[in-house]
Design a protein around this motif. Structure first.
Motif, PDB file in Angstrom:
ATOM      1  N   GLN A   1       0.818  -1.464   0.034  1.00 43.72           N
ATOM      2  CA  GLN A   1      -0.125  -0.012   0.027  1.00 43.72           C
ATOM      3  C   GLN A   1       0.806   1.338  -0.259  1.00 43.72           C
ATOM      4  N   LEU A   2       2.111   1.189   0.664  1.00 46.87           N
ATOM      5  CA  LEU A   2       2.831   2.387   0.631  1.00 46.87           C
ATOM      6  C   LEU A   2       3.909   2.371  -0.448  1.00 46.87           C
ATOM      7  N   GLU A   3       4.513   1.326  -0.929  1.00 46.77           N
ATOM      8  CA  GLU A   3       5.699   1.198  -1.654  1.00 46.77           C
ATOM      9  C   GLU A   3       5.170   0.205  -2.838  1.00 46.77           C
ATOM     10  N   THR A   4       4.093   0.770  -3.760  1.00 44.91           N
ATOM     11  CA  THR A   4       3.518  -0.108  -4.802  1.00 44.91           C
ATOM     12  C   THR A   4       4.847  -0.398  -5.898  1.00 44.91           C
ATOM     13  N   PHE A   5       5.727   0.738  -6.064  1.00 45.27           N
ATOM     14  CA  PHE A   5       6.547   0.469  -6.924  1.00 45.27           C
ATOM     15  C   PHE A   5       7.480  -0.734  -6.866  1.00 45.27           C
ATOM     16  N   LEU A   6       7.552  -1.391  -5.578  1.00 43.80           N
ATOM     17  CA  LEU A   6       8.417  -2.421  -5.333  1.00 43.80           C
ATOM     18  C   LEU A   6       7.546  -3.839  -5.523  1.00 43.80           C
ATOM     19  N   VAL A   7       6.402  -4.010  -5.799  1.00 39.31           N
ATOM     20  CA  VAL A   7       5.622  -5.057  -6.069  1.00 39.31           C
ATOM     21  C   VAL A   7       6.210  -5.857  -7.042  1.00 39.31           C
ATOM     22  N   LYS A   8       6.410  -5.396  -8.047  1.00 35.74           N
ATOM     23  CA  LYS A   8       6.786  -6.121  -9.486  1.00 35.74           C
ATOM     24  C   LYS A   8       8.248  -6.616  -9.303  1.00 35.74           C
TER      25      LYS A   8
ATOM     26  N   ALA B   1       4.625  -4.206   7.594  1.00 31.90           N
ATOM     27  CA  ALA B   1       3.184  -4.288   7.875  1.00 31.90           C
ATOM     28  C   ALA B   1       2.621  -5.560   8.529  1.00 31.90           C
ATOM     29  N   ASP B   2       3.296  -6.809   8.142  1.00 34.46           N
ATOM     30  CA  ASP B   2       2.899  -8.175   8.367  1.00 34.46           C
ATOM     31  C   ASP B   2       3.560  -8.589   9.773  1.00 34.46           C
ATOM     32  N   LEU B   3       4.457  -7.776  10.300  1.00 31.84           N
ATOM     33  CA  LEU B   3       5.099  -8.248  11.471  1.00 31.84           C
ATOM     34  C   LEU B   3       4.221  -8.415  12.787  1.00 31.84           C
TER      35      LEU B   3
ATOM     36  N   VAL C   1      -3.474  -5.224   3.137  1.00 32.33           N
ATOM     37  CA  VAL C   1      -3.265  -5.076   1.536  1.00 32.33           C
ATOM     38  C   VAL C   1      -2.566  -6.029   1.051  1.00 32.33           C
ATOM     39  N   SER C   2      -2.993  -6.920  -0.039  1.00 30.06           N
ATOM     40  CA  SER C   2      -2.288  -7.937  -0.666  1.00 30.06           C
ATOM     41  C   SER C   2      -1.956  -7.607  -2.003  1.00 30.06           C
ATOM     42  N   ASP C   3      -2.995  -6.732  -2.507  1.00 32.41           N
ATOM     43  CA  ASP C   3      -2.688  -6.327  -3.875  1.00 32.41           C
ATOM     44  C   ASP C   3      -3.057  -4.890  -3.987  1.00 32.41           C
ATOM     45  N   PRO C   4      -1.867  -4.139  -4.370  1.00 30.83           N
ATOM     46  CA  PRO C   4      -2.272  -2.694  -4.127  1.00 30.83           C
ATOM     47  C   PRO C   4      -3.065  -1.866  -5.287  1.00 30.83           C
TER      48      PRO C   4
ATOM     49  N   PRO D   1      -0.505   3.259   6.254  1.00 27.18           N
ATOM     50  CA  PRO D   1       0.637   2.355   6.181  1.00 27.18           C
ATOM     51  C   PRO D   1       1.883   3.113   6.448  1.00 27.18           C
ATOM     52  N   HIS D   2       1.904   4.679   7.184  1.00 24.79           N
ATOM     53  CA  HIS D   2       2.704   4.928   7.572  1.00 24.79           C
ATOM     54  C   HIS D   2       3.185   4.561   9.044  1.00 24.79           C
ATOM     55  N   LEU D   3       3.354   3.520   9.275  1.00 24.92           N
ATOM     56  CA  LEU D   3       3.504   2.915  10.588  1.00 24.92           C
ATOM     57  C   LEU D   3       4.806   3.319  11.148  1.00 24.92           C
ATOM     58  N   MET D   4       5.669   3.430  10.397  1.00 21.11           N
ATOM     59  CA  MET D   4       7.205   3.826  10.867  1.00 21.11           C
ATOM     60  C   MET D   4       7.549   4.969  11.597  1.00 21.11           C
ATOM     61  N   LEU D   5       6.545   5.841  11.776  1.00 18.63           N
ATOM     62  CA  LEU D   5       6.580   6.836  12.573  1.00 18.63           C
ATOM     63  C   LEU D   5       6.302   6.588  13.984  1.00 18.63           C
TER      64      LEU D   5
END
Length: 252
Positions: A10-17, A32-34, A70-73, A85-89
């Motif tokens: 959901q946050l880094e869509t560009f990394l999916v492929k 996000a799944d940890l 979110v499994s499919d962006p 998705p901004h969970l790192m803050l």
């Protein structure tokens, strides 16, 4: 790459492929799944009703440890199931992520395992101390409303009990129209928002338009820390920078 760490699709869509072609030799940590990650439901609209610190805490606890949904962006999520998705803050989430990364590195590089695990423990201790310091620093401005450029800060705000009013843009790539700017100015006046924050990545022109005639001040928040020097203290500097910017503007 032997190890890739990301928040999720959901946050880094560009990394999916790219991750699909990584193959069996690569290991992926999806933050996000940890287990133990604190989740919050995504906020809708861009202007939010007044809420209490207790409401934020209850929402955070309710989603703690839930897997990212979110499994499919490209999938259409119902608002009630979408997670921010901004969970790192949230520094508690950072500790969970760091622990998972250290464990993975120790497994991939047994010779350096002791160093990875020691650094993880040291980071956890530093983040606990930083959290206490930031709570003290932010305490005088906790009840003061403000507006951010886009909705990237909910995890930080919920963790430290802050009072955002809303955002200038709903999507960073789409500028608000005249109607939304009018609604935003009205909300700033009605709620008494003291500050409107730009971001370094998007400039401050819109912020100047929004604050005109409202009595609110303009400030800057950086959710990425792109200009911070890389190193062991970079994440702490990111959180400290957010707290400094908030107190500098709201506390005036």
């Amino acid at each position: 790459a032997q190890l890739v760490v990301w928040v999720g699709p959901q946050l880094e869509t560009f990394l999916v492929k790219p991750l699909e072609v990584l193959g069996r030799d690569g290991r992926v940590i999806t933050a996000a799944d940890l287990p133990g990650i604190h989740h919050l439901p995504a906020r809708e609209g861009g202007l939010w009703a007044e809420h209490s610190h207790e409401d934020e805490h209850a929402a955070e606890v309710a989603h703690e440890g839930e897997p990212h949904r979110v499994s499919d962006p490209n999938s259409a999520l119902e608002p009630s199931t979408a997670l921010d998705p901004h969970l790192m803050l949230n520094p508690e989430n950072a500790k969970v992520i760091a622990h998972a990364v250290a464990a993975a590195l120790a497994e991939l590089d047994p010779a350096g395992a002791a160093i990875y695990l020691a650094n993880d423990a040291a980071l956890s201790t530093r983040l606990e101390a930083l959290t206490v310091a930031l709570r003290t620093q932010l305490a005088p401005v906790r009840a003061l409303p403000y507006v951010v450029f886009h909705d990237a800060y909910q995890h930080f705000e919920a963790h430290f009990g802050l009072q955002p009013v809303g955002t200038i843009v709903v999507r960073p790539e789409q500028e608000p129209g005249a109607r939304r700017l009018t609604q935003l100015r009205e909300a700033i006046r009605e709620r008494g928002a003291r500050c409107v924050f730009a971001e370094p990545q998007f400039g401050s022109r819109l912020v100047q338009v929004v604050v005109e005639g409202t009595g609110a001040r303009a400030g800057t928040l950086d959710p990425l820390g792109a200009a911070l020097p890389a190193g062991p203290g970079q994440y702490e500097a990111l959180l400290q920078g957010l707290a400094d910017s908030l107190t500098a503007c709201l506390g005036r």
